[in-house]
Design an enzyme around this catalytic site. Structure first.
Site, PDB file in Angstrom:
ATOM      1  N   CYS A  82      68.753  37.135  -2.211  1.00 41.93           N
ATOM      2  CA  CYS A  82      68.543  36.996  -0.768  1.00 41.93           C
ATOM      3  C   CYS A  82      67.051  36.899  -0.426  1.00 41.93           C
ATOM      4  CB  CYS A  82      69.249  38.139  -0.053  1.00 41.93           C
ATOM      5  SG  CYS A  82      69.643  37.752   1.642  1.00 41.93           S
ATOM      6  N   HIS A 174      74.653  39.348  -2.705  1.00 36.71           N
ATOM      7  CA  HIS A 174      74.217  40.653  -3.227  1.00 36.71           C
ATOM      8  C   HIS A 174      75.184  41.215  -4.275  1.00 36.71           C
ATOM      9  CE1 HIS A 174      71.050  41.386  -0.210  1.00 36.71           C
ATOM     10  NE2 HIS A 174      71.804  40.612   0.550  1.00 36.71           N
ATOM     11  N   GLU A 176      74.655  43.437  -6.356  1.00 36.48           N
ATOM     12  CA  GLU A 176      74.418  44.876  -6.526  1.00 36.48           C
ATOM     13  C   GLU A 176      75.280  45.711  -5.587  1.00 36.48           C
ATOM     14  OE1 GLU A 176      72.562  42.828  -4.879  1.00 36.48           O
ATOM     15  OE2 GLU A 176      71.685  43.808  -3.121  1.00 36.48           O
TER      16      GLU A 176
END
Ligand code: GLN
Length: 204
Positions: A82, A174, A176
């Site tokens: 991002c 994302h 994560e």
């Protein structure tokens, strides 16, 4: 026993901790990188999500931008999620904000529009096996254009949202924020490859 390989997460601003956990989950040692000394210790670096104008300014203020560019030029793998993807791009549509400008890409910020600020979708990612990846997008950019040497890895509504150029990887989403470690494992494999066969043999 030999030290675990260290993978850094740029820790100037943004979602650092979930990347640290994902790196540890892949069996590597995560290092929060705020200084040149910490950057020296790591074999790969992740730039997390956050606010790209802020992180760009802080990179410059801490003098880390030049050091990161030097490391990437000699082969250190870099992965931007991002904000990281935005800062790695050569061109940012309608913006002159400070950036690393390392990838031959043009990105558009907040590109999916206000009405779809955040969304999740199942993505087929080229090079990542085991079925679709649940991808979380938060005020995400997309790639408006890819230059030569940049491979598209995933698309949403015909827009490229993940790409690789040599030792550089960038995604608009994302990984994560999910428990699925496949994207982090893919990056860790890039780091292992960058160390070459000799270094690998020593570690095992
Ligand atoms: N829109 C943000 C930016 O321009 C990125 C958002 C994110 O990293 N989740 O930096």
């Amino acid at each position: 026993m030999l030290d675990e390989m260290k993978i850094g997460v740029l820790a100037l601003q943004g979602a650092v901790e979930p990347h640290m956990k994902a790196i540890a989950g892949c069996g590597y040692e995560p290092v929060a990188v705020k200084t040149a000394e910490r950057l020296d210790q790591v074999k790969g670096l992740i730039i997390p999500g956050g606010e790209s104008t802020t992180v760009g300014k802080l990179l410059e203020r801490f003098g880390l931008d030049t050091l990161i560019k030097e490391r990437v030029a000699v082969g250190m793998p870099l992965y931007g999620t991002c904000t990281g993807m935005i800062l790695m791009a050569a061109e940012i549509v309608g913006s002159t904000q400070h950036r690393l400008g390392l990838m031959a890409t043009t990105v558009k910020r907040n590109a999916f529009g206000r009405q779809v600020d955040s969304f999740e979708t199942d993505l087929d990612i080229c090079g990542i096996e085991g079925g679709p990846f649940r991808a979380i997008f938060i005020r995400a950019p997309y790639f408006e254009a890819l230059g030569s040497g940049v491979e598209a890895m995933a698309e949403v509504h015909g827009r490229v949202v993940m790409a690789r150029q040599g030792n550089m990887l960038a995604s608009a989403f994302h990984p994560e924020l999910t428990d699925d470690l496949r994207v982090h494992r893919y990056f860790a494999a890039m780091v292992e490859e960058s160390l070459g066969e000799g270094a690998k043999a020593q570690r095992h």
